[in-house]
Design a protein around this motif. Structure first.
Motif, PDB file in Angstrom:
ATOM      1  N   GLN A   6       0.886  -1.165   0.000  1.00 11.05           N
ATOM      2  CA  GLN A   6       0.000   0.000   0.000  1.00 11.05           C
ATOM      3  C   GLN A   6       0.923   1.213   0.000  1.00 11.05           C
ATOM      4  OE1 GLN A   6      -2.681  -2.071   3.268  1.00 11.05           O
ATOM      5  NE2 GLN A   6      -3.662  -0.179   2.558  1.00 11.05           N
ATOM      6  N   CYS A  23      -3.561  -0.481  -3.872  1.00 12.23           N
ATOM      7  CA  CYS A  23      -2.957  -1.696  -3.340  1.00 12.23           C
ATOM      8  C   CYS A  23      -2.415  -2.509  -4.507  1.00 12.23           C
ATOM      9  CB  CYS A  23      -3.988  -2.519  -2.577  1.00 12.23           C
ATOM     10  SG  CYS A  23      -3.402  -4.144  -2.008  1.00 12.23           S
ATOM     11  N   TRP A  36     -10.240  -5.932   1.530  1.00  9.60           N
ATOM     12  CA  TRP A  36     -10.015  -4.650   2.192  1.00  9.60           C
ATOM     13  C   TRP A  36     -10.659  -4.721   3.572  1.00  9.60           C
ATOM     14  CZ3 TRP A  36      -6.866  -0.706   1.155  1.00  9.60           C
ATOM     15  CH2 TRP A  36      -6.372  -0.569  -0.156  1.00  9.60           C
ATOM     16  N   TYR A  90      -7.094   1.601   6.698  1.00 11.76           N
ATOM     17  CA  TYR A  90      -7.564   0.593   5.752  1.00 11.76           C
ATOM     18  C   TYR A  90      -6.406  -0.317   5.370  1.00 11.76           C
ATOM     19  CZ  TYR A  90     -11.970   3.036   5.289  1.00 11.76           C
ATOM     20  OH  TYR A  90     -13.191   3.609   5.556  1.00 11.76           O
ATOM     21  N   PHE A  91      -6.662  -1.608   5.467  1.00 10.78           N
ATOM     22  CA  PHE A  91      -5.651  -2.603   5.141  1.00 10.78           C
ATOM     23  C   PHE A  91      -6.098  -3.431   3.942  1.00 10.78           C
ATOM     24  CE2 PHE A  91      -2.747  -2.179   8.645  1.00 10.78           C
ATOM     25  CZ  PHE A  91      -3.520  -1.683   9.682  1.00 10.78           C
ATOM     26  N   ALA A  93      -5.392  -6.955   1.925  1.00 13.21           N
ATOM     27  CA  ALA A  93      -4.867  -8.268   2.312  1.00 13.21           C
ATOM     28  C   ALA A  93      -5.037  -9.276   1.191  1.00 13.21           C
ATOM     29  CB  ALA A  93      -5.555  -8.767   3.583  1.00 13.21           C
ATOM     30  N   PHE A 104      -1.003  -9.042   4.913  1.00 12.12           N
ATOM     31  CA  PHE A 104      -1.554  -7.698   4.973  1.00 12.12           C
ATOM     32  C   PHE A 104      -0.545  -6.663   4.490  1.00 12.12           C
ATOM     33  CE2 PHE A 104      -5.574  -7.999   7.254  1.00 12.12           C
ATOM     34  CZ  PHE A 104      -5.509  -9.285   7.752  1.00 12.12           C
ATOM     35  N   LYS A 106       0.700  -2.551   4.811  1.00 13.51           N
ATOM     36  CA  LYS A 106       1.004  -1.787   6.016  1.00 13.51           C
ATOM     37  C   LYS A 106      -0.078  -0.771   6.363  1.00 13.51           C
ATOM     38  CE  LYS A 106       5.956  -2.481   5.745  1.00 13.51           C
ATOM     39  NZ  LYS A 106       7.311  -1.889   5.690  1.00 13.51           N
ATOM     40  N   GLY A 107      -1.048  -0.615   5.509  1.00 15.99           N
ATOM     41  CA  GLY A 107      -2.195   0.208   5.835  1.00 15.99           C
ATOM     42  C   GLY A 107      -2.130   1.616   5.276  1.00 15.99           C
TER      43      GLY A 107
ATOM     44  N   GLN B  37       0.345  -6.005  15.845  1.00 12.38           N
ATOM     45  CA  GLN B  37       0.190  -4.798  15.042  1.00 12.38           C
ATOM     46  C   GLN B  37       1.022  -3.675  15.639  1.00 12.38           C
ATOM     47  OE1 GLN B  37      -3.801  -3.194  14.773  1.00 12.38           O
ATOM     48  NE2 GLN B  37      -3.275  -1.936  13.020  1.00 12.38           N
ATOM     49  N   GLY B  42       2.082  -2.613   9.913  1.00 16.28           N
ATOM     50  CA  GLY B  42       0.885  -3.379   9.586  1.00 16.28           C
ATOM     51  C   GLY B  42       0.682  -4.528  10.549  1.00 16.28           C
TER      52      GLY B  42
END
Lengths: 114, 115
Positions: A6, A23, A36, A90-91, A93, A104, A106-107, B37, B42
């Protein structure tokens, strides 16, 4: 190993506007799942949307939709008519077809401004 | 609705203590997971289990162990807590089959501080 990237650590959107979170992923598998997840400040991680790789049609859930480009290994999330309650981490995956663990990204932290 | 319950929201422990984090799910899921986390990193997988008494190491198992004696319960154990294990710990469960295949359902998280 499958990696999920991300590239946007933070994004900002005005209320009622549209925002797209990016992503990309790396895999040699042909059958897999993409997700997501949303994590609001209260910390409970919840599923926003799931895409099955064998389905060409992009998944949608109300104001949330994805742009799944399998050849490009890209899976972006579009949030339409943004609301203050959309503010969250928001992640993205990736899940293989074995049905086990997810990888995942890193957001992306999304800020929604009035 | 699927419910994944983590026994504590916040924990404060001393260096060297043995720490147990408990997780219970009510959907008869075969798979259960423990993640850590940290900001900017992440979610990183510590361990997962695909059946009772079965476990697999994830990406960062060092310093941790797990126990799954019953299908609904998955425990994470820090044998001797260290300050670098201060983090948010998330438990999740999923089914490997069916319409909800691969969807992971998460608990609310445990914020662990090791002093």
């Amino acid at each position: 190993a499958q990696t999920v990237t991300q590239s946007q650590p933070e994004m900002s959107v005005q209320e009622a506007e549209t925002v797209t979170l990016s992503c990309t992923y790396d895999t040699s598998e042909s059958d897999y799942y993409l997700f997501w997840y949303k994590q609001p400040p209260s910390r409970q991680m919840i599923l926003v949307i799931r895409q099955e790789a064998y389905k060409q049609q992009n998944a949608t859930e109300n104001r949330f939709s994805v742009n799944f480009q399998k050849a490009a290994k890209s899976f972006s999330l579009k949030i339409s008519d943004s609301q203050l309650g959309d503010a969250a981490m928001y992640f993205c995956a990736y899940g293989g077809n074995s049905g086990y663990a997810l990888n995942f990204g890193k957001g992306t932290s999304l800020l929604v401004t009035p | 609705d699927v419910k994944v319950t983590q026994s504590s929201r916040y924990l404060v422990k001393r260096t060297g203590e043995k720490v147990f984090l408990e997780c219970v799910q009510d959907m008869d899921h075969e798979n259960m997971f423990w993640y850590r986390q940290d900001p900017g990193l992440g979610l990183r997988l510590i361990y997962f289990s695909y059946d009772v008494k079965m476990k697999e190491k994830g990406d960062i198992p060092e310093g941790y162990s797990v126990s799954r004696e019953k299908k609904e319960r998955f425990s994470l154990i820090l044998e001797s807590a260290s300050t670098n294990q201060t983090s948010m710990y998330l438990c999740a469960s999923s089914s490997p089959t069916g319409g909800a295949k691969n969807i992971q359902y998460f608990g609310a998280g445990t914020r662990l501080s090791v002093l």
